[in-house]
Design a protein around this motif. Sequence first.
Motif, PDB file in Angstrom:
ATOM      1  N   LEU A 156       0.801  -1.220   0.000  1.00 44.80           N
ATOM      2  CA  LEU A 156       0.000   0.000   0.000  1.00 44.80           C
ATOM      3  C   LEU A 156       0.838   1.276   0.000  1.00 44.80           C
ATOM      4  N   ILE A 188       0.079   4.746  -2.300  1.00 43.13           N
ATOM      5  CA  ILE A 188      -0.412   6.006  -1.752  1.00 43.13           C
ATOM      6  C   ILE A 188       0.654   7.095  -1.814  1.00 43.13           C
ATOM      7  N   CYS A 229       0.077  -3.633  -6.496  1.00 42.85           N
ATOM      8  CA  CYS A 229       0.205  -2.197  -6.252  1.00 42.85           C
ATOM      9  C   CYS A 229      -0.498  -1.401  -7.355  1.00 42.85           C
ATOM     10  N   VAL A 285      -4.261  -1.801  -6.923  1.00 46.58           N
ATOM     11  CA  VAL A 285      -4.780  -0.926  -5.867  1.00 46.58           C
ATOM     12  C   VAL A 285      -4.911   0.500  -6.383  1.00 46.58           C
ATOM     13  N   THR A 286      -3.906   0.962  -7.119  1.00 47.02           N
ATOM     14  CA  THR A 286      -3.937   2.334  -7.640  1.00 47.02           C
ATOM     15  C   THR A 286      -5.114   2.536  -8.591  1.00 47.02           C
ATOM     16  N   THR A 321      -6.663   8.882  -2.597  1.00 47.67           N
ATOM     17  CA  THR A 321      -5.855   8.662  -1.395  1.00 47.67           C
ATOM     18  C   THR A 321      -6.704   8.293  -0.194  1.00 47.67           C
ATOM     19  N   MET A 366      -6.950   4.426  -0.164  1.00 52.78           N
ATOM     20  CA  MET A 366      -5.590   3.920   0.071  1.00 52.78           C
ATOM     21  C   MET A 366      -5.140   4.225   1.492  1.00 52.78           C
ATOM     22  N   SER A 424      -3.981   1.617   4.334  1.00 51.49           N
ATOM     23  CA  SER A 424      -2.621   1.716   4.880  1.00 51.49           C
ATOM     24  C   SER A 424      -2.641   1.967   6.381  1.00 51.49           C
TER      25      SER A 424
END
Length: 793
Positions: A167, A171, A402, A405-406, A412, A415, A419
């Motif tokens: 994560l 982020i 990764c 996830v993005t 943000t 994310m 995180s």
Amino acid sequence: MDLDHGRCWNSKDSSWRAILLLAYQSLGVVYGDLSISPLYVYKNTFAEDIQHSDTNEEIFGVLSFVFWTLTLIPLFKYVFIVLRADDNGEGGTFALYSLICRHAKLSLLPSRQLSDEALSTYKLEHPPENKNCSKVKILLEKHKCLHTALLILVLLGTCMVIGDGLLTPAISVFSAVSGLELSMSNYHHEYAVIPITCFILVCLFALQHYGTHRVGLFFAPIILTWLLCISTLGLYNIFKWNPQVYKALSPYYMFKFLRKTRISGWMSLGGILLCITGSEAMFADLGHFSYIAIQIAFTFLVYPALILAYMGQAAYLSKHHHSIYQISFYTSVPESVRWPMIIVAILASVVGSQAIITGTFSIINQSQSLGCFPRVKVIHTSDKIHGQIYIPEINWMLMILCIAVTIGFRDTKHMGNASGLAVMAVMLVTTCLTSLVIILCWHKPPILALCFLIFFGSIELLYFSASLTKFTEGAWLPILLALFLMTIMFVWHYATIKKYEFDLHNKVSLEWLLTLGPSLGIARVPGIGVVFTDLTSGIPANFSRFVTNLPAYHRILVFVCVKSVPVPHVPPAERYLVGRVGSAAHRSYRCIVRYGYRDVHQDVDSFEAELVAKLVDFIHYDWSQAQAANPRIENEGPRSNRSSSDFRLAVIGMVDLSVPPMYQIDERPEHLSVSAGLSSVGSITDETEMEPIIPTQKRVRFSIEDEPGAAGKGKEINCGLREELEDLFNAQQAGTAFILGHSNVQAKQGSNLLRRLAINFGYNFLSRNCRGPDVVLKVPPVSLLEVGMVYVV
């Protein structure tokens, strides 16, 4: 920077110049993640739960929370307390676990030996224990379920660190690139930030195989530049917009904030906790630096710079209540320096991501060495910098996840929620383990450990509970990932223990090996046969199966056990325990090769050469000891000839062979208690005699002229020594074969459904799809002999 032996940087022996240099170098390795948190803390905090109002109570309350959170957790907890709980200079979750297991019998690792406690890195402090401490220790050792619970706690922390490694790059880079929104229209911004972020992430992961040592020289200047930029910007905003912002540092503003916002304020703590992401890196990377260097860097540079940055943002926001842009870091940056700040932020985010990726590789390597993770290929990317490793399959999996996830979260907020939960879970695990260290290792009163646990644990639980409320808004990801990884790790560890127990119960007696000969149709062929086994005594069942199907084995036979011990490093001079199996005439040996959980295994070429060198040294030592015991006996042979049941293992390192080695261990195997559940594996009883060590240059010596022991006695070494060395030399010239077991594990009949699923499907699927033991041991295929074995556990 040479990080080969981090623990050698003792503040007592280092000059202040060296300490300051280490503090400077630590900026790029340790503080990358923590220093870039101002990019997204305020943005995540004010994302939805609370609104920025004209009274400024919200922004000042958030600033007060940020200040006291940074002060209590990273500064007080980590810098002044947790960093002292090091394991020979190493930090992290597994360092705490190994430290606890050395002071109490809580380890679930197989093949434990009391001789491991003779290692110089196996440090134990033994001040007088009070009764309460002894009661806690007895309670923990008595109940086997607590051993399993401790392992599960450690695995949970490990899984959350891996989740953080997934994560943090997403982020960090996304937050840095999102500064483009102030310079582009909404239409262009939507289609620019995601592709640019993904491109940077692909480049970041694609460069991992080069190792961070190639670009590590630039890491510290980048983070130093970033810290100076955000602190200068903070001072500028404070003096320009609101010099009275310092009043918000009072805890009273936290009370006012919660009184006004109530449950919404509590839920917003999930964004505030992001200000301490990366704090665990101070402890995890302790082995690369010294305690005082990390202390100086954080206390005098990182901490003040972060406080000024957060105060500056709060001062700006206190005068800008109705900005056309969403609250973000870049709105407080003057337009004239916005582009340079974006560039520096992207570089800093890459450095912070690099540190957590390297840390993920390191903790997976530690998990693998302790039998808690499927086998993966570990590549050491630097000969000089300790701990710089690269794991190809993990690297590409992290990259894919990764990027997913993005693209999936696209902001943000989600994310940050994910995180934050992962970070707080790791901190809670560290707090629990440190409490045990205070009692078991530091021998402090339990009430002191309880106070530590309640004080810091309650703060972290408050933030953790706020993160859980964001379950449907991204916090589900680290929980799902942790459950998946914990299942994999626990199944692998459970099956590994059961395989060891099966080997232990089915090992063959020494008498069986000694009876093998021409009379039974068994031939000895030229060469060296290296039989890998997990057993530290006895003959493994896979070797008996090998001889049964192929009635021949090598002239020189070496049973090698490569084992991990609960210390971070094993000195090379203490790594090899060598002894005979049977008499000298049988030409069979046992070698136990010990590695710490942070050691990198040798490749097969250097291992084979060093193994032969240790055998030569042991043969010289054993015969010299025999002559010293009875110089009149010319050809009787060494001591181990006189009794086939005498298993004497000697630590063969860089020693003068005219004197005994540093340790001499009498291994006497006893029955091992094995329970049906996942319980601690008992140790093999042994006796350790410590004698002086005289370092000298290591060399392989096949010749027997000018033997130091012989010169003192005025006579030549007997012909038995000459023949044994000649046999070893001829066998080495003929070649070496590596014999490995190829296992198929099955659950016993009558096992419950959960066990059958874990063994028959889970473990076998993992073993088929992970690296084989030959890859982990770096055995060349041309020299490999695999023996099929069915394990019914």
